[in-house]
Enzyme design. Structure first.
Site, PDB file in Angstrom:
ATOM      1  N   LYS A 109     -10.343  -6.645  -2.719  1.00  0.00           N
ATOM      2  CA  LYS A 109      -9.662  -6.564  -1.641  1.00  0.00           C
ATOM      3  C   LYS A 109      -8.244  -5.450  -2.116  1.00  0.00           C
ATOM      4  O   LYS A 109      -7.746  -5.259  -3.389  1.00  0.00           O
ATOM      5  CB  LYS A 109      -8.423  -8.149  -2.062  1.00  0.00           C
ATOM      6  N   SER A 113      -5.334 -15.175   2.929  1.00  0.00           N
ATOM      7  CA  SER A 113      -5.346 -13.414   3.622  1.00  0.00           C
ATOM      8  C   SER A 113      -6.264 -12.540   2.847  1.00  0.00           C
ATOM      9  O   SER A 113      -6.778 -11.808   3.588  1.00  0.00           O
ATOM     10  CB  SER A 113      -3.800 -13.073   2.719  1.00  0.00           C
ATOM     11  N   SER A 137      -5.812 -18.070  -0.442  1.00  0.00           N
ATOM     12  CA  SER A 137      -5.589 -16.918   0.387  1.00  0.00           C
ATOM     13  C   SER A 137      -7.660 -16.517  -0.091  1.00  0.00           C
ATOM     14  O   SER A 137      -8.197 -15.622   0.607  1.00  0.00           O
ATOM     15  CB  SER A 137      -5.279 -16.118   0.000  1.00  0.00           C
TER      16      SER A 137
END
Lengths: 501, 525
Positions: free
Chosen positions: B77, B172, B196
């Site tokens: 990420k 996210s 997330s």
């Protein structure tokens, strides 16, 4: 101009309002020396003014690396050469507490009679400033590492060394925190240059309660603190290098009334200026109030050239620091012999008792020992400790001479020290070593020379030409004659000459 | 076919020489290109990935691979620092920012021979639950292009509808979830602050593990909420999650909040007997807005355990209902603090405004942050004001403690694992999703996941079944602190029972023949 004696303001306070003091119009000099407690009233003539002084002192911790990062700590290194990713607040970096800094704070806390909190916490204090890269400072706002201590300091009355008084100021707390970087404003090119070498260096903030009442007291307290820090090695505490920074909170009020509005005086970079700044500020506030004015709760800077304090331009107006717990540091847990878990790795814990047992002699103890061991006067012990290396010098001389310590001290203070001061030389740089002085004093003890001659020899020694006292004595024929026959001959010669005339 | 294998399978294939690290890396890179429309990656580090693959290949040639991760393509990420590869947090503030150091987790993966393919998309600074609010645009859920979804919900003939019907990944860590789900990598790192990692895992039909707070280093993870952030692990199956966990967990001298003890990597046993297990069903997770479909699935799962002999009991976590408000205060306060460093001086975006330092700060932050970030900074600073601190921040901390204590009580009463839904419903179409603002959505979407963050507990999403619309639905298991092995063992047993179907990616098939092969799997229904 001095009305009350030391500590009077507090007694006054307890008795409640003091009756109208004797009107001493026109006596405006802040009258701050050791005996000052209350400052006589000025024009109003109603009551004396009680100045109240509290100090916040930032002492840079003497450590190899910074409080939360591995960067080196060093004064006057090339700009931005000692900056780790964390110091520059690169995203994703985390603080890792430096054990040495914790130990320094514990040492200092113990030396200042504080209780050491076995659990203390770190907080973030937010403000935007160019030399604060993270936008917050990590400090200990809620639970600091040490609290409720005291510092005893002495000062002389009316500048007479023979009249020393000892006072105590309460220490509210000692907290660990990060230093900021440095901003250099280049006004002509309207830019600000930032040096982050200092950013993240460990500081101990020592908060002193408002137990002082004049510049001299503040100065004496700070001087004693400085000596303690230097003795502990927890800070080099050199004010000129910013390792010791003092902010003074000053207010004045009438006895029996609540404290007045206080101002904070910053930018004080020597102990001498501290006394000046505080006294100036007290005087300024009294005059302001007596002229019907009010005191603003503001930050003022001391201008050493003008010898006065001036309002500082506030960085961001009224600040709300939006304190918040530092989430990346667990509570700081300290142990003592009792609470130390058996399975704990000793490298990983800080043991308060262990540190306590290894504290060096503090200045007050050293002084008492000097007085006891050598029979010198207490005030001389202060002088010996106030000058870096002088006590060791004194002891070295004593150990190498047959002269009694009580007499040696006179030579140290009256001759050596005054000469060093005259020429702004430190003890360590003295051209006359302890050995040379001891040799000289030995000549005096053996009555090889007179004390007048000894001073002449000393004057020669200052030149640092590498001659021994004995050589100088011979060269200058300063020796006392011990041989009776030789003396007889000389006397006879003098008489003969007389008769011939 | 190789790309659809699990991490452990492909690792075995590498070891046996059925495929080389370079081939594997090239195939992943080419699939990343053909699935570019998913917008899962912000940066593809083709050059360095191939170099790492070559190095790995050399190790295999010498017969000295570094371990199970050697040569395995992974994605990270884009809020983890990667030396030499851009780290943007999907924000203008950090566009073009190249970090000088690797996050500890990234370094650990590289040290074990993993091949870093690139950085995955997210909501700006991980603030969101859709992966729709980043400066590089929304991530598309690979399931939008699956045969399963199309058969059930998209009118087959209208391609315009198809375009507007794509569903979000959740967030996210949507980029990481999409990357694993679309087979462009074998494992990906996400981060999990309020859900997330688990939320997009549920929507994308992959395993999403949020480990216990303090088990994995956060050093190098650009923080959202330091006291809740945990690096998350996204994989195709529970076993793979255990492998990645084993390679990442343990003390890090650079993160003072990691546990002191060393972590022993473990292999998950094949559980055959669940009769000694006590599964708790927290009634508060029957939350408003929970779709009937998921509710049914949840109780089916509970029955599954019951029928296998486990003790299944209803439990109560009474303070869960305050968690949204509590989270909002704590999150925004830390955000306000953490974002203070982005002032344009040391790194990142700097505005041209040069009237004064203060005006430069203001312009930099206005230009650098999106509305969501700025909004959270504003509310966070409000909560931290001296006059509000006690009423908001301190209160929220107390509520957080109550929420955590709820779990302590339940686990103290003999419950081993909690079983809950991960999301309220399956993934929403993008067009639907953006009708609500970020704050409302985050509040809704985090509701089932964030309590685990408040309490620091390990939790995992296990893909369970397809919804009526043909989209993945997952269930969440929450375990005791640092009891990852127990949690994953149970999750693995469950995973085996439900036989979640493999995604049938038709869209991609068109672009990249032969990569996906239709595979028939029984589905849990």
């Amino acid at each position: 101009a001095v009305r009350a004696c030391g500590g009077a303001w507090r007694r006054t306070w307890q008795r409640g309002a003091l009756g109208p003091g004797p009107a001493r119009r026109g006596q405006h000099a802040a009258a701050c020396n050791a005996r000052a407690g209350a400052v006589p009233a000025g024009k109003s003539g109603l009551a004396p003014w009680m100045p109240v002084v509290g100090l916040e002192i930032h002492a840079q911790i003497s450590s190899n690396s910074k409080l939360f990062s591995g960067s080196q700590v060093q004064f006057a290194a090339p700009p931005n050469s000692l900056v780790s990713f964390f110091d520059a607040s690169l995203p994703g970096t985390l603080p890792v507490l430096n054990r040495r800094c914790v130990e320094a704070a514990v040492m200092t806390g113990l030396a200042l009679n504080c209780s050491i909190n076995k659990k203390s916490l770190f907080d973030r204090k937010h403000y935007f400033y160019a030399d604060l890269p993270a936008g917050y400072q990590i400090t200990q706002q809620r639970v600091p590492i040490a609290v409720n201590g005291s510092l005893s300091y002495s000062l002389c009355i009316d500048n007479k060394m023979s009249q020393m008084v000892t006072k105590t100021v309460r220490i509210k707390q000692i907290q660990l925190e990060q230093d900021s970087g440095k901003s250099l404003h280049d006004d002509t090119r309207s830019q600000t240059l930032v040096d982050l070498n200092r950013a993240g260096v460990g500081l101990m903030e020592v908060v002193m309660e408002p137990d002082m009442c004049c510049g001299e007291e503040a100065a004496a307290a700070v001087r004693e603190l400085q000596l303690i820090l230097q003795t502990l090695g927890s800070s080099q505490a050199v004010m000129a290098e910013g390792q010791l920074r003092v902010d003074a909170n000053v207010s004045v009020h009438h006895p029996g009334e609540p404290y007045g509005v206080r101002t904070e005086v910053k930018n004080i970079n020597s102990i001498r200026f501290l006394a000046k700044a505080v006294d100036y500020e007290i005087q300024r506030q009294i005059e302001e109030l007596e002229n019907g004015g009010t005191i603003l709760n503001e930050t003022r800077a001391f201008d050493s050239k003008l010898g006065c304090t001036v309002p500082m331009r506030d960085k961001e107006g009224k600040q709300d620091y939006r304190f918040m717990p530092e989430p990346n540091l667990p509570p700081l847990i300290l142990y003592d012999a009792k609470s130390l878990p058996a399975n704990m790795n000793h490298q990983q814990v800080v043991n308060i008792d262990w540190i306590h047992e290894r504290l060096p002699d503090l200045p007050s103890v050293k002084r008492a020992k000097l007085v006891e061991q050598y029979g010198i006067l207490p005030e001389h012990s202060f002088t010996l400790l106030n000058e870096d290396g002088l006590a060791e010098f004194f002891e070295n001389v004593v150990n190498q001479t047959q002269m009694k310590p009580k007499k040696v001290i006179g030579w140290i203070i009256n001759d050596l020290l005054s000469h060093l001061r005259q020429h702004s030389v430190t003890v360590k740089e003295s051209p006359v070593s302890s050995l040379l002085l001891a040799d000289l004093l030995n000549l005096l003890v053996k009555k090889d020379i007179s004390s007048t001659a000894a001073k002449q020899v000393l004057a020669e020694l200052w030149k640092g030409e590498g001659k021994t006292p004995l050589e100088i004595v011979k060269e200058k024929k300063l020796g006392l004659i011990q041989d009776e026959k030789e003396l007889e001959q000389i006397c006879q010669a003098v008489i003969d000459r007389q008769e011939n005339e | 076919a190789m790309l659809r294998a699990s991490l452990r399978q492909v690792s075995a294939a590498l070891k046996e020489g059925h495929v080389t690290p370079t081939e594997l890396c090239q195939r992943c890179l080419s699939l990343i290109k053909s699935t570019k429309f998913l917008n899962a990656y912000i940066t593809v580090a083709e050059e360095s990935a191939l170099k790492q693959a070559e190095e790995s290949e050399e190790r295999y040639r010498r017969g000295q691979p570094l371990g199970v991760l050697d040569g395995i393509p992974i994605a990270v990420k884009d809020n983890f620092n990667t030396a030499g590869i851009e780290t943007t947090c999907a924000s203008n503030m950090l566009k073009g920012y190249i970090s000088p150091y690797n996050a500890t987790v990234v370094q650990k993966l590289l040290d074990q021979g993993a091949v870093l393919l690139g950085k995955t998309n997210l909501d700006e600074f991980a603030m969101g639950s859709g992966s729709t609010d980043g400066v590089f645009g929304p991530v598309r859920n690979p399931w939008s292009y699956s045969r399963q979804y199309k058969e059930k919900s998209v009118p087959k003939s209208h391609s315009e509808d198809e375009e507007s019907n794509w569903v979000i990944t959740g967030g996210s860590s949507g980029g990481s979830a999409a990357a694993v789900s679309s087979f462009t990598c074998f494992a990906a790192l996400g981060s999990d602050t309020g859900g997330s990692t688990r939320n997009p895992a549920a929507h994308c039909g992959v395993v999403g593990l949020k480990p216990t707070y303090g088990l994995i280093s956060r050093h190098g993870l650009i923080p959202l909420v330091n006291s809740m952030d945990v690096p998350g692990i996204l994989t195709r199956c529970v076993d793979d999650a255990a492998v990645v966990l084993g390679s990442l967990a343990g003390h890090d001298p650079k993160d003072s909040t990691t546990i002191q003890e060393n972590f022993k990597p473990f292999e998950l046993p094949n559980l055959t007997d669940v009769s000694k297990l006590s599964i708790g069903i927290p009634k508060e997770y029957h939350a408003p807005g929970l779709s009937s479909e998921i509710l049914a699935l949840w109780s089916k799962a509970a029955d599954l355990f019951k029928n296998a002999g486990a003790k299944v009991i209803e439990v109560s976590l009474p303070h869960t209902r305050y968690s949204i408000v509590c989270y909002h205060v704590l999150c925004t306060a830390e955000v306000a603090s953490n974002m203070a460093r982005f002032d344009g001086l040391e790194y990142g975006h700097r505005s041209d405004m040069n009237k004064s330092t203060e005006s430069m700060y203001a312009a930099t932050r206005r230009e650098g942050f999106n509305d969501v970030v700025r909004g959270r900074i504003l509310s966070g600073n409000y909560f931290l004001l001296k006059q509000n601190y006690e009423n908001y921040f301190v209160k929220a901390q107390k509520v957080r403690r109550l929420i955590a204590n709820d779990f302590v009580k339940v686990f103290g009463n003999g419950v081993d694992i909690l079983l809950t839904p991960t999301t309220l419903s399956d993934a929403a179409p993008y067009m639907e999703f953006i009708k609500e603002d970020n704050r409302t959505r985050s509040a809704q979407d985090d509701i089932l996941t964030q309590a685990a963050n408040m309490a620091g507990l390990p939790a995992i999403n296990v893909p369970t079944a397809l919804s009526e619309r043909g989209l993945p639905v997952g269930l969440q298991f929450i375990g005791r602190s640092f009891q990852e092995k127990q949690l994953l063992t149970v999750a693995k047993w469950f995973e085996k029972q439900v036989k979640f179907p493999m995604i049938q990616l038709e869209e991609v098939k068109r672009h990249d023949h032969g990569v996906f092969r239709h595979q028939k799997s029984a589905s849990f229904s």
